[in-house]
Design a protein around this motif. Structure first.
Motif, short mmCIF file in Angstrom:
data_model
loop_
_atom_site.label_atom_id
_atom_site.label_comp_id
_atom_site.label_asym_id
_atom_site.label_seq_id
_atom_site.Cartn_x
_atom_site.Cartn_y
_atom_site.Cartn_z
N UNK A 1 3.49 1.12 -4.77
CA UNK A 1 3.90 2.45 -5.18
C UNK A 1 2.93 3.04 -6.21
N UNK A 2 2.56 2.22 -7.21
CA UNK A 2 1.64 2.71 -8.23
C UNK A 2 0.27 3.03 -7.64
N UNK A 3 -0.18 2.20 -6.71
CA UNK A 3 -1.48 2.47 -6.08
C UNK A 3 -1.45 3.79 -5.32
N UNK A 4 -0.35 4.04 -4.62
CA UNK A 4 -0.22 5.31 -3.88
C UNK A 4 -0.14 6.49 -4.84
N UNK A 5 0.53 6.30 -5.96
CA UNK A 5 0.64 7.37 -6.95
C UNK A 5 -0.74 7.70 -7.53
N UNK A 6 -1.50 6.68 -7.91
CA UNK A 6 -2.84 6.91 -8.47
C UNK A 6 -3.75 7.60 -7.46
N UNK A 7 -3.63 7.21 -6.22
CA UNK A 7 -4.49 7.80 -5.20
C UNK A 7 -4.16 9.26 -4.95
N UNK A 8 -2.86 9.61 -5.04
CA UNK A 8 -2.43 10.98 -4.72
C UNK A 8 -2.53 11.93 -5.91
N UNK A 9 -2.35 11.42 -7.13
CA UNK A 9 -2.24 12.31 -8.29
C UNK A 9 -3.61 12.81 -8.73
N UNK A 10 -3.77 14.14 -8.69
CA UNK A 10 -5.02 14.76 -9.12
C UNK A 10 -4.86 15.54 -10.41
N UNK A 11 -3.70 16.14 -10.62
CA UNK A 11 -3.44 16.88 -11.85
C UNK A 11 -2.54 16.08 -12.77
N UNK A 12 -1.65 16.82 -13.45
CA UNK A 12 -0.73 16.17 -14.38
C UNK A 12 0.52 15.67 -13.68
N UNK A 13 1.03 16.46 -12.72
CA UNK A 13 2.24 16.09 -11.97
C UNK A 13 2.00 16.38 -10.50
N UNK A 14 2.49 15.51 -9.65
CA UNK A 14 2.35 15.74 -8.21
C UNK A 14 3.28 14.84 -7.43
N UNK A 15 3.55 15.24 -6.20
CA UNK A 15 4.41 14.43 -5.34
C UNK A 15 3.54 13.63 -4.37
N UNK A 16 4.08 12.53 -3.89
CA UNK A 16 3.36 11.72 -2.91
C UNK A 16 4.40 10.99 -2.05
N UNK A 17 3.94 10.50 -0.90
CA UNK A 17 4.81 9.77 0.03
C UNK A 17 4.40 8.31 0.03
N UNK A 18 5.39 7.46 -0.11
CA UNK A 18 5.17 6.01 -0.04
C UNK A 18 6.30 5.41 0.76
N UNK A 19 5.95 4.66 1.80
CA UNK A 19 6.93 4.04 2.70
C UNK A 19 7.96 5.06 3.19
N UNK A 20 7.44 6.22 3.61
CA UNK A 20 8.22 7.30 4.23
C UNK A 20 9.21 7.95 3.28
N UNK A 21 9.07 7.73 1.98
CA UNK A 21 9.90 8.39 0.99
C UNK A 21 9.00 9.18 0.04
N UNK A 22 9.52 10.32 -0.45
CA UNK A 22 8.73 11.16 -1.36
C UNK A 22 9.11 10.84 -2.81
N UNK A 23 8.09 10.79 -3.65
CA UNK A 23 8.26 10.50 -5.07
C UNK A 23 7.43 11.50 -5.89
#
Length: 257
Positions: A1-23
């Motif tokens: 989950x953290x790896x997916x968050x780091x890969x997706x986050x470009x600004x200060x706050x952002x959403x991302x999908x991990x294992x078909x769920x949005x966070x």
């Protein structure tokens, strides 16, 4: 989950999908102290609450917001759970619509009950001994099951204010953005704010919070007088402040005073 968050986050706050769920991922950042922040807070504490500054409960570093959310969740308060974290970001559930977006979609007869419920939730949060620091309605997430989460706990500097003053600040923040917001006109604003003040103090009849607001009034009156010549240059902010100050004055000062 953290790896997916780091890969997706470009600004200060952002959403991302991990294992078909949005966070939601939020980058953790320490806010640098403002110029003369400590003496200004000390002055406010003495003048408006009659007390010295408190020692901070949590250190004001980059992990402050994450630790505050975890502490509030452990105390059973309505905040989103921190699902994963490291020293640079945290991951939260992606649930709910922000309260301001919900408010703008309501009919007039729905707005006061909706806002009354929100201010009563703030009163219960305060009655439990807490403060928010970002109590604007945009920082409330309304979930599909009808529950409400508080978000945005970045204001570490306010840890040091006396509790009653921090809670009075929350209440002013909550009320200040409502006059002239979206479809709410001035007539509705002037009826709405006293009703919300009454609902708050009915749920949390805190004399120290009321005293802090009363001590703010002379300064608010001066602000109102100074800002009045600039009303035409401001789209809403000066008129909004005037409405709030007028309503606080009418609520806090008896007619014979």
């Amino acid at each position: 989950m953290l790896a997916a968050a780091h890969q997706a986050l470009q600004g200060t706050v952002g959403s991302f999908v991990w294992q078909e769920q949005r966070y939601v991922a939020k980058r953790l950042q320490a806010k640098p102290p403002l110029f003369l922040e400590a003496p200004l807070l000390a002055w406010c504490a003495r003048r408006l609450a009659g007390q010295p500054l408190r020692p901070p409960a949590l250190a004001a570093d980059a992990t402050y917001e994450r630790r505050r959310l975890q502490a509030l969740a452990a105390a059973g308060q309505p905040v989103p759970p921190v699902l994963a974290w490291d020293e640079t970001l945290m991951v939260l559930p992606h649930w709910g619509r922000d309260g301001f977006a919900v408010l703008k979609g309501l009919e007039q007869q729905q707005r006061q009950p909706f806002l009354r419920q929100r201010v009563e939730e703030l009163a219960r949060f305060h009655a439990a001994g807490h403060w928010h620091g970002g109590a604007q309605i945009k920082n409330l997430l309304l979930r599909e099951d009808g529950s409400c989460w508080r978000i945005d706990f970045e204001e570490a500097a306010l840890e040091r204010l006396p509790l009653a003053l921090a809670q009075a600040y929350d209440l002013v923040l909550f009320l200040n953005v409502l006059p002239l917001a979206g479809p709410i006109d001035e007539t509705e604003s002037r009826a709405l704010l006293p009703a919300l003040l009454a609902a708050y103090f009915a749920s949390h009849p805190a004399a120290p919070v009321r005293q802090c607001l009363t001590r703010m009034l002379p300064w608010a009156r001066r602000l109102r007088a100074l800002a009045r010549p600039f009303r035409r240059l401001s789209r809403k902010s000066v008129r909004r402040a005037e409405i709030l100050i007028d309503c606080l004055e009418a609520f806090l000062v008896p007619p014979h005073a």
